[in-house]
Design a protein around this motif. Structure first.
Motif, PDB file in Angstrom:
ATOM      1  N   LEU A   1      29.329  47.949  38.883  1.00  0.00           N
ATOM      2  CA  LEU A   1      28.903  46.565  38.698  1.00  0.00           C
ATOM      3  C   LEU A   1      27.787  46.446  37.665  1.00  0.00           C
ATOM      4  O   LEU A   1      27.680  45.424  36.971  1.00  0.00           O
ATOM      5  CB  LEU A   1      28.454  45.974  40.042  1.00  0.00           C
ATOM      6  CG  LEU A   1      29.572  45.753  41.076  1.00  0.00           C
ATOM      7  CD1 LEU A   1      29.016  45.078  42.318  1.00  0.00           C
ATOM      8  CD2 LEU A   1      30.715  44.935  40.491  1.00  0.00           C
ATOM      9  N   THR A   2      26.975  47.468  37.541  1.00  0.00           N
ATOM     10  CA  THR A   2      25.926  47.459  36.511  1.00  0.00           C
ATOM     11  C   THR A   2      26.542  47.375  35.116  1.00  0.00           C
ATOM     12  O   THR A   2      25.985  46.742  34.208  1.00  0.00           O
ATOM     13  CB  THR A   2      25.049  48.719  36.632  1.00  0.00           C
ATOM     14  OG1 THR A   2      24.421  48.730  37.922  1.00  0.00           O
ATOM     15  CG2 THR A   2      23.977  48.748  35.553  1.00  0.00           C
ATOM     16  N   GLN A   3      27.695  47.996  34.945  1.00  0.00           N
ATOM     17  CA  GLN A   3      28.409  47.931  33.662  1.00  0.00           C
ATOM     18  C   GLN A   3      29.227  46.640  33.550  1.00  0.00           C
ATOM     19  O   GLN A   3      29.309  46.034  32.472  1.00  0.00           O
ATOM     20  CB  GLN A   3      29.357  49.132  33.538  1.00  0.00           C
ATOM     21  CG  GLN A   3      28.681  50.482  33.519  1.00  0.00           C
ATOM     22  CD  GLN A   3      28.225  50.875  32.125  1.00  0.00           C
ATOM     23  OE1 GLN A   3      28.581  50.251  31.138  1.00  0.00           O
ATOM     24  NE2 GLN A   3      27.408  51.908  32.056  1.00  0.00           N
ATOM     25  N   LEU A   4      29.838  46.212  34.665  1.00  0.00           N
ATOM     26  CA  LEU A   4      30.816  45.128  34.623  1.00  0.00           C
ATOM     27  C   LEU A   4      30.211  43.733  34.553  1.00  0.00           C
ATOM     28  O   LEU A   4      30.638  42.903  33.729  1.00  0.00           O
ATOM     29  CB  LEU A   4      31.737  45.229  35.841  1.00  0.00           C
ATOM     30  CG  LEU A   4      32.761  44.100  36.006  1.00  0.00           C
ATOM     31  CD1 LEU A   4      33.725  44.064  34.830  1.00  0.00           C
ATOM     32  CD2 LEU A   4      33.511  44.260  37.329  1.00  0.00           C
ATOM     33  N   LEU A   5      29.243  43.438  35.410  1.00  0.00           N
ATOM     34  CA  LEU A   5      28.765  42.061  35.512  1.00  0.00           C
ATOM     35  C   LEU A   5      28.175  41.522  34.212  1.00  0.00           C
ATOM     36  O   LEU A   5      28.420  40.358  33.863  1.00  0.00           O
ATOM     37  CB  LEU A   5      27.767  41.932  36.672  1.00  0.00           C
ATOM     38  CG  LEU A   5      28.361  42.188  38.074  1.00  0.00           C
ATOM     39  CD1 LEU A   5      27.346  41.861  39.155  1.00  0.00           C
ATOM     40  CD2 LEU A   5      29.644  41.397  38.291  1.00  0.00           C
ATOM     41  N   PRO A   6      27.423  42.315  33.436  1.00  0.00           N
ATOM     42  CA  PRO A   6      26.972  41.795  32.138  1.00  0.00           C
ATOM     43  C   PRO A   6      28.125  41.473  31.187  1.00  0.00           C
ATOM     44  O   PRO A   6      28.032  40.519  30.398  1.00  0.00           O
ATOM     45  CB  PRO A   6      26.102  42.931  31.587  1.00  0.00           C
ATOM     46  CG  PRO A   6      25.633  43.672  32.790  1.00  0.00           C
ATOM     47  CD  PRO A   6      26.787  43.612  33.745  1.00  0.00           C
ATOM     48  N   LEU A   7      29.215  42.244  31.249  1.00  0.00           N
ATOM     49  CA  LEU A   7      30.375  41.955  30.412  1.00  0.00           C
ATOM     50  C   LEU A   7      31.001  40.612  30.789  1.00  0.00           C
ATOM     51  O   LEU A   7      31.360  39.817  29.915  1.00  0.00           O
ATOM     52  CB  LEU A   7      31.423  43.063  30.551  1.00  0.00           C
ATOM     53  CG  LEU A   7      31.069  44.451  30.005  1.00  0.00           C
ATOM     54  CD1 LEU A   7      32.231  45.411  30.236  1.00  0.00           C
ATOM     55  CD2 LEU A   7      30.724  44.382  28.525  1.00  0.00           C
ATOM     56  N   LEU A   8      31.122  40.369  32.093  1.00  0.00           N
ATOM     57  CA  LEU A   8      31.704  39.106  32.548  1.00  0.00           C
ATOM     58  C   LEU A   8      30.828  37.927  32.135  1.00  0.00           C
ATOM     59  O   LEU A   8      31.330  36.886  31.689  1.00  0.00           O
ATOM     60  CB  LEU A   8      31.892  39.121  34.073  1.00  0.00           C
ATOM     61  CG  LEU A   8      32.809  40.207  34.639  1.00  0.00           C
ATOM     62  CD1 LEU A   8      32.980  40.018  36.140  1.00  0.00           C
ATOM     63  CD2 LEU A   8      34.166  40.210  33.945  1.00  0.00           C
TER      64      LEU A   8
ATOM     65  N   CYS B   1      37.266  43.720  32.644  1.00  0.00           N
ATOM     66  CA  CYS B   1      36.872  42.516  31.917  1.00  0.00           C
ATOM     67  C   CYS B   1      38.018  42.016  31.041  1.00  0.00           C
ATOM     68  O   CYS B   1      38.321  40.810  31.008  1.00  0.00           O
ATOM     69  CB  CYS B   1      35.626  42.790  31.088  1.00  0.00           C
ATOM     70  SG  CYS B   1      34.976  41.330  30.227  1.00  0.00           S
ATOM     71  N   TYR B   2      38.672  42.938  30.337  1.00  0.00           N
ATOM     72  CA  TYR B   2      39.803  42.567  29.480  1.00  0.00           C
ATOM     73  C   TYR B   2      40.924  41.925  30.292  1.00  0.00           C
ATOM     74  O   TYR B   2      41.461  40.868  29.923  1.00  0.00           O
ATOM     75  CB  TYR B   2      40.315  43.803  28.743  1.00  0.00           C
ATOM     76  CG  TYR B   2      41.647  43.603  28.059  1.00  0.00           C
ATOM     77  CD1 TYR B   2      41.716  42.952  26.832  1.00  0.00           C
ATOM     78  CD2 TYR B   2      42.830  44.045  28.652  1.00  0.00           C
ATOM     79  CE1 TYR B   2      42.946  42.757  26.209  1.00  0.00           C
ATOM     80  CE2 TYR B   2      44.053  43.849  28.037  1.00  0.00           C
ATOM     81  CZ  TYR B   2      44.102  43.204  26.818  1.00  0.00           C
ATOM     82  OH  TYR B   2      45.311  43.001  26.205  1.00  0.00           O
ATOM     83  N   LEU B   3      41.296  42.542  31.410  1.00  0.00           N
ATOM     84  CA  LEU B   3      42.394  42.031  32.220  1.00  0.00           C
ATOM     85  C   LEU B   3      42.048  40.686  32.848  1.00  0.00           C
ATOM     86  O   LEU B   3      42.916  39.809  32.966  1.00  0.00           O
ATOM     87  CB  LEU B   3      42.777  43.051  33.293  1.00  0.00           C
ATOM     88  CG  LEU B   3      43.533  44.285  32.789  1.00  0.00           C
ATOM     89  CD1 LEU B   3      43.677  45.320  33.904  1.00  0.00           C
ATOM     90  CD2 LEU B   3      44.903  43.900  32.248  1.00  0.00           C
ATOM     91  N   LEU B   4      40.803  40.507  33.261  1.00  0.00           N
ATOM     92  CA  LEU B   4      40.396  39.214  33.818  1.00  0.00           C
ATOM     93  C   LEU B   4      40.511  38.118  32.758  1.00  0.00           C
ATOM     94  O   LEU B   4      41.007  37.020  33.038  1.00  0.00           O
ATOM     95  CB  LEU B   4      38.968  39.289  34.357  1.00  0.00           C
ATOM     96  CG  LEU B   4      38.763  40.084  35.654  1.00  0.00           C
ATOM     97  CD1 LEU B   4      37.280  40.185  35.979  1.00  0.00           C
ATOM     98  CD2 LEU B   4      39.520  39.448  36.814  1.00  0.00           C
ATOM     99  N   GLN B   5      40.049  38.406  31.555  1.00  0.00           N
ATOM    100  CA  GLN B   5      40.160  37.411  30.479  1.00  0.00           C
ATOM    101  C   GLN B   5      41.616  37.075  30.186  1.00  0.00           C
ATOM    102  O   GLN B   5      41.980  35.894  30.043  1.00  0.00           O
ATOM    103  CB  GLN B   5      39.513  37.956  29.197  1.00  0.00           C
ATOM    104  CG  GLN B   5      38.000  38.060  29.227  1.00  0.00           C
ATOM    105  CD  GLN B   5      37.475  38.571  27.900  1.00  0.00           C
ATOM    106  OE1 GLN B   5      37.208  37.801  26.984  1.00  0.00           O
ATOM    107  NE2 GLN B   5      37.331  39.886  27.798  1.00  0.00           N
ATOM    108  N   GLU B   6      42.453  38.097  30.085  1.00  0.00           N
ATOM    109  CA  GLU B   6      43.859  37.871  29.777  1.00  0.00           C
ATOM    110  C   GLU B   6      44.566  37.132  30.916  1.00  0.00           C
ATOM    111  O   GLU B   6      45.421  36.269  30.676  1.00  0.00           O
ATOM    112  CB  GLU B   6      44.559  39.206  29.514  1.00  0.00           C
ATOM    113  CG  GLU B   6      44.195  39.831  28.186  1.00  0.00           C
ATOM    114  CD  GLU B   6      44.676  38.983  27.033  1.00  0.00           C
ATOM    115  OE1 GLU B   6      45.891  38.969  26.758  1.00  0.00           O
ATOM    116  OE2 GLU B   6      43.831  38.298  26.412  1.00  0.00           O
ATOM    117  N   ALA B   7      44.231  37.465  32.154  1.00  0.00           N
ATOM    118  CA  ALA B   7      44.853  36.799  33.298  1.00  0.00           C
ATOM    119  C   ALA B   7      44.521  35.315  33.314  1.00  0.00           C
ATOM    120  O   ALA B   7      45.391  34.468  33.562  1.00  0.00           O
ATOM    121  CB  ALA B   7      44.399  37.457  34.596  1.00  0.00           C
TER     122      ALA B   7
END
Length: 260
Positions: A139-146, A233-239
């Motif tokens: 989550l430390t890596q993911l949440l800033p990307l989102l 992050c990529y898959l969430l954006q594409e979805a």
């Protein structure tokens, strides 16, 4: 006597032993006489014990609540309808639905916490050990990307005795576009602490597995946190862009990176 036995039955290495440098799978064990070497037998028993321990491990709720606090998303503690670990293992259906108290919690949330883009759910699955280890680094890596791409998230849902499909009910009650289920994967004999990530667009009770995308083997010796976060992050954006997930949503994350 021991030296004599060792001399009579030395360990014979397999010709493909060099391949062990590329995998943690149990290959090229060698042999001594007609048997597997004792060191490999003991290593197998130890791996089996780690797998059993992982299945019966528990979420460290206190630790996880402390680790999630700095993200300022709010955290909800939920529970499936499986009363305990034994029932969870014997009745998979109960791990897919929330208990009455958890449903009430979600139904009484203020409107400001609803209708976000993504519901992030953390569940023990079949290895709470994996979640205790990998939740914070991922989550430390993911949440800033989102945040950087404008994807909004609701309160993070810590869910005990949960299976993948419980995310459908959580997402439906939170009225989110998508769910991101982070869950402990079934332990194997080479990895007892692997995390999986499941993405589902339009979460609804009754969704089936072809409607989900899965990213597996998230751990230090497997898929690294930064790569996993980028893929998610990529898959969430594409979805969200395509209004779908599952078999219709292709993971072109690595191809996109090569083009860039």
């Amino acid at each position: 006597m021991n030296n004599e036995l060792q001399h009579r039955h030395p360990i014979q290495e397999d010709p493909w032993s060099s391949l062990k440098a590329f995998t943690t799978a149990r290959i090229a064990l060698g042999r001594t006489g007609t048997a597997i070497p004792l060191r490999e037998v003991l290593a197998f028993k130890l791996a089996h014990a780690h797998a059993r321990d992982a299945v019966y491990s528990k979420l460290d709720i206190t630790l996880l609540m402390e680790q999630l606090q700095p993200f300022h998303t709010g955290t909800l503690l939920l529970h499936s309808s499986a009363a305990d670990r034994q029932e969870y293992l014997q009745r998979p259906d109960k791990g897919r639905r929330l208990d009455a108290d958890s449903i009430k919690t979600l139904r009484t949330l203020p409107a400001a916490l609803l209708q976000k883009d993504v519901a992030v759910i953390i569940a023990d699955g079949l290895s709470a050990t994996a979640m205790n280890i990998h939740t914070l680094p991922l989550l430390t890596q993911l949440l800033p990307l989102l945040k950087a791409v404008g994807i909004s998230i609701g309160p993070i849902c810590l869910t005990e005795q949960g299976r993948v499909a419980i995310g459908d009910e959580i997402g439906e009650l939170l009225k989110t576009k998508m769910t991101l289920m982070l869950i402990g994967e079934r332990p194997g004999l080479s990895a007892a602490d692997s995390m999986g990530a499941y993405l589902t667009f339009n979460p609804r009770v009754g969704n089936t597995d072809e409607a989900r995308n899965c990213i597996s083997n998230i751990r230090q010796e497997g898929l690294q946190y930064d790569t996993a976060a980028g893929k998610i992050c990529y898959l969430l954006q594409e979805a969200i862009r395509l209004q779908l997930s599952g078999v219709g949503l292709k993971d072109n994350y690595e191809s996109r990176e090569r083009l860039e």
